[in-house]
Write a protein that holds these residues in place. Structure first.
Motif, PDB file in Angstrom:
ATOM      1  N   ASN A 331     -35.493   6.098 -53.117  1.00  0.00           N
ATOM      2  CA  ASN A 331     -35.995   5.701 -54.443  1.00  0.00           C
ATOM      3  C   ASN A 331     -36.323   4.223 -54.400  1.00  0.00           C
ATOM      4  O   ASN A 331     -36.138   3.573 -53.365  1.00  0.00           O
ATOM      5  CB  ASN A 331     -34.987   5.999 -55.562  1.00  0.00           C
ATOM      6  N   GLY A 332     -36.807   3.703 -55.529  1.00  0.00           N
ATOM      7  CA  GLY A 332     -37.059   2.280 -55.588  1.00  0.00           C
ATOM      8  C   GLY A 332     -35.761   1.496 -55.637  1.00  0.00           C
ATOM      9  O   GLY A 332     -34.656   2.053 -55.605  1.00  0.00           O
ATOM     10  N   GLY A 386     -42.395   1.469 -59.418  1.00  0.00           N
ATOM     11  CA  GLY A 386     -41.174   0.780 -59.001  1.00  0.00           C
ATOM     12  C   GLY A 386     -40.002   1.706 -58.749  1.00  0.00           C
ATOM     13  O   GLY A 386     -39.063   1.359 -58.036  1.00  0.00           O
ATOM     14  N   GLY A 387     -40.043   2.906 -59.332  1.00  0.00           N
ATOM     15  CA  GLY A 387     -38.970   3.873 -59.115  1.00  0.00           C
ATOM     16  C   GLY A 387     -39.267   4.881 -58.032  1.00  0.00           C
ATOM     17  O   GLY A 387     -38.350   5.380 -57.381  1.00  0.00           O
ATOM     18  N   THR A 388     -40.561   5.177 -57.824  1.00  0.00           N
ATOM     19  CA  THR A 388     -40.922   6.323 -56.980  1.00  0.00           C
ATOM     20  C   THR A 388     -41.678   5.986 -55.700  1.00  0.00           C
ATOM     21  O   THR A 388     -41.760   6.817 -54.789  1.00  0.00           O
ATOM     22  CB  THR A 388     -41.794   7.305 -57.778  1.00  0.00           C
ATOM     23  N   ALA A 389     -42.278   4.791 -55.604  1.00  0.00           N
ATOM     24  CA  ALA A 389     -43.074   4.455 -54.421  1.00  0.00           C
ATOM     25  C   ALA A 389     -42.164   3.986 -53.294  1.00  0.00           C
ATOM     26  O   ALA A 389     -41.279   3.157 -53.504  1.00  0.00           O
ATOM     27  CB  ALA A 389     -44.100   3.378 -54.760  1.00  0.00           C
ATOM     28  N   THR A 390     -42.384   4.506 -52.111  1.00  0.00           N
ATOM     29  CA  THR A 390     -41.571   4.123 -50.958  1.00  0.00           C
ATOM     30  C   THR A 390     -42.455   3.721 -49.789  1.00  0.00           C
ATOM     31  O   THR A 390     -43.546   4.286 -49.611  1.00  0.00           O
ATOM     32  CB  THR A 390     -40.663   5.287 -50.499  1.00  0.00           C
ATOM     33  N   PRO A 391     -42.005   2.775 -48.977  1.00  0.00           N
ATOM     34  CA  PRO A 391     -42.678   2.602 -47.685  1.00  0.00           C
ATOM     35  C   PRO A 391     -42.515   3.883 -46.882  1.00  0.00           C
ATOM     36  O   PRO A 391     -41.488   4.571 -47.002  1.00  0.00           O
ATOM     37  CB  PRO A 391     -41.935   1.424 -47.042  1.00  0.00           C
ATOM     38  N   PHE A 392     -43.498   4.213 -46.088  1.00  0.00           N
ATOM     39  CA  PHE A 392     -43.421   5.413 -45.256  1.00  0.00           C
ATOM     40  C   PHE A 392     -44.085   5.118 -43.919  1.00  0.00           C
ATOM     41  O   PHE A 392     -45.244   4.707 -43.869  1.00  0.00           O
ATOM     42  CB  PHE A 392     -44.112   6.597 -45.928  1.00  0.00           C
ATOM     43  N   ILE A 393     -43.328   5.314 -42.842  1.00  0.00           N
ATOM     44  CA  ILE A 393     -43.826   5.078 -41.482  1.00  0.00           C
ATOM     45  C   ILE A 393     -43.697   6.368 -40.687  1.00  0.00           C
ATOM     46  O   ILE A 393     -42.640   7.010 -40.708  1.00  0.00           O
ATOM     47  CB  ILE A 393     -43.026   3.961 -40.783  1.00  0.00           C
TER      48      ILE A 393
END
Length: 538
Positions: A331-332, A386-393
């Motif tokens: 989560n954020g 701000g609550g739901t966006a995540t870095p993703f690799i």
């Protein structure tokens, strides 16, 4: 002639051997690792704009693919339930937290009409390993080894001290570290991030002897509160945050634009209303904040160090080029504080100590979370970016091209389908006699490998009355208790600053209908209509 025949026979033998070897190599299923950070904000690693040193994650980003619009479920339990099952959390039985309720979608543990990634991969010949935080079923009958994992080591619950992980912080609380299906007593010199990674490495080493591919779910608790770190890591960052939150957020946004993570016209959301002017603080308050941020940064740094340890072990075992790794956060950033009657008196006293003291028990609250979520609004729990966006690799040498960046929206429900696609395994319709709900996800493998990816018609979010739906560039979002729909164009307004609901009422109506259809299908119940918990799990 004999020499010619012998040479021909030798060449044919070599050719056949090579062909068989190539077939075996082509047929060899990849190892799969999902690494999950806990309460880490969008901008908290170097390759997403941070000043925190994360060389191992940065190297994976440089050697793989970054997704800039990947989403979680905005809270620990729901995200873990959704990620593990390829369903929305309500469908899996964890519509809220590990609070036991009579409503099936909110029972607080994974139900029998879903399968975990571990269960699906195990049925297809994989060994299944897990280390770290579980948090989707507190009773032993719901532990990881009961949901498809061959081996597990970690925290069954939602949070704990990093130095004394079974120390209760809530009244009448019991925290459990488990090894497979047994309770484990931590020894001296414990630091959770190190210990979880050490067991993951041990599991990987043991797996090599089986000659089977493995799936590892590496669920760090870092950097979830309490913010606690090792002295040598804290020393790297002490003093680096004395410039204040406004300048730190501006610097992170500038780096995000430079890295291509965000568009050049992306605007910084206003400083959170709970965060004062930096210059209004006393020198003592500034130093306290700097210390908290240094400790938080050290936690992320130490997590990255342990990711490096896991990658090094893969290399030593010759598995590094046959392992796909995916990294994200649940989560954020968290603005939660250690206050009130929900904590024990001892913990409330410990919250007053400097964060650098290993016996402290504190958090960085909105002051730090506002930096971590740069440039977005709000935090964990809400359905804004701000609550739901995540870095993703995503990283897979020789399969995923280096240095890629994708802005296509993806979601945690996609990880199940992605793992099964790489493994060449079908999603089950029946498991242990139970009918399994069809997955909501779409495999990301085509996107990872440079092919066309159709994506989703809509992505949906609901947590404790906070709601959102995203379709294409449009996002409809509301927060409890106002429950008023706001409309944003994410392509031109990623920070959600310009509400277009009054300008485009027909789009609001269209997306509202789409959300309602999903909510009915997924079993969402308005939060105010939910029954009271009949059992509470942290």
């Amino acid at each position: 002639m004999k020499i010619y025949k012998a040479a021909f026979t030798l060449a044919l033998s070599v050719s056949l051997f090579t062909a068989v070897a190539q077939t075996k190599t082509a047929a060899k299923k990849p190892n799969i690792i999902i690494i999950l950070a806990d309460d880490m904000g969008y901008s908290d690693i170097g390759c997403y704009g941070s000043e925190i040193q994360t060389p191992n994650l940065d190297a994976m980003a440089q050697g793989g693919l970054r997704m800039t619009q990947f989403y979680n479920a905005s809270r620990c339990c729901p995200t873990r339930a959704s990620l593990l099952t390829g369903l929305y959390q309500h469908q899996a039985g964890v519509g809220d937290m590990m609070n036991t309720r009579n409503e099936p979608a909110y029972q607080g543990y994974l139900n029998q009409n879903c399968v975990t990634i571990a269960e699906a991969l195990k049925a297809g010949g994989y060994n299944t390993l897990m280390a770290g935080k579980w948090h989707v079923g507190q009773s032993p009958e719901h532990w990881p080894v009961k949901r498809g994992f061959d081996h597990y080591f970690g925290l069954i619950d939602g949070a704990s001290s990093y130095f004394t992980p079974t120390m209760p912080y809530r009244p009448k609380q019991k925290l459990t570290i488990a090894l497979d299906d047994k309770e484990f007593t931590p020894g001296p010199n414990w630091y959770s991030t190190n210990e979880y990674a050490s067991y993951a490495i041990q599991f990987i080493e043991q797996n090599k002897q089986t000659h089977k591919p493995f799936f590892l779910y590496m669920a760090f608790t870092s950097p979830h509160w309490p913010i606690q770190a090792l002295p040598e890591d804290i020393a790297k960052y002490k003093g680096k945050y004395m410039q204040g939150w406004d300048k730190l957020r501006e610097a992170r946004l500038a780096r995000q634009k430079q890295l291509g993570i965000l568009a050049q016209d992306t605007k910084l959301s206003p400083r959170d209303s709970l965060v004062p002017e930096w210059d209004s603080l006393t020198p003592e308050e500034k130093d306290r904040f700097d210390t908290k941020m240094a400790v938080y940064a050290a936690m992320v740094d130490r997590m990255d160090q342990n990711i490096g340890r896991i990658k090094q072990k893969l290399k030593e075992l010759g598995e590094d080029k046959n392992t796909v790794i995916m990294f994200l956060s649940d989560n954020g950033a968290s603005n939660e504080s250690i206050k009130g009657p929900g904590f024990t008196p001892a913990v409330l006293e410990a919250s007053k100590k400097p964060a650098s003291d290993p016996t402290s028990f504190t958090s960085y609250e909105s002051l730090g979370a506002n930096i971590s979520d740069t440039p977005f609004r709000l935090f964990k729990h809400w359905e804004y970016e701000g609550g739901t966006a995540t870095p993703f690799i995503a990283y897979f040498p020789g399969v995923i091209k280096p240095g890629g960046i994708s802005s296509q929206p993806g979601h945690i429900v996609d990880l199940m389908a992605t793992c099964l696609d790489f493994a060449g395994i079908s999603y089950p319709k029946i498991y242990h006699g139970n009918t399994i709900i069809p997955t909501e996800g779409i495999s990301l493998k085509p996107l990872f490998t440079g092919h066309t990816w159709k994506g989703h018609n809509g992505l949906f979010f609901e947590h404790e009355g906070n709601r959102a739906v995203r379709q294409g560039d449009w996002k409809l979002v509301s927060q409890k208790p106002a429950n008023k729909w706001e409309l944003y164009n994410i392509k031109t307004d990623r920070s959600e600053l310009n509400d277009l609901s009054a300008k485009y009422p027909e789009k609001v109506a269209e997306l509202t209908a789409l959300y309602n259809q999903w909510a009915n299908r997924a079993g969402v119940i308005p939060f105010e209509k939910l029954g009271r918990p009949i059992g509470v799990g942290e």
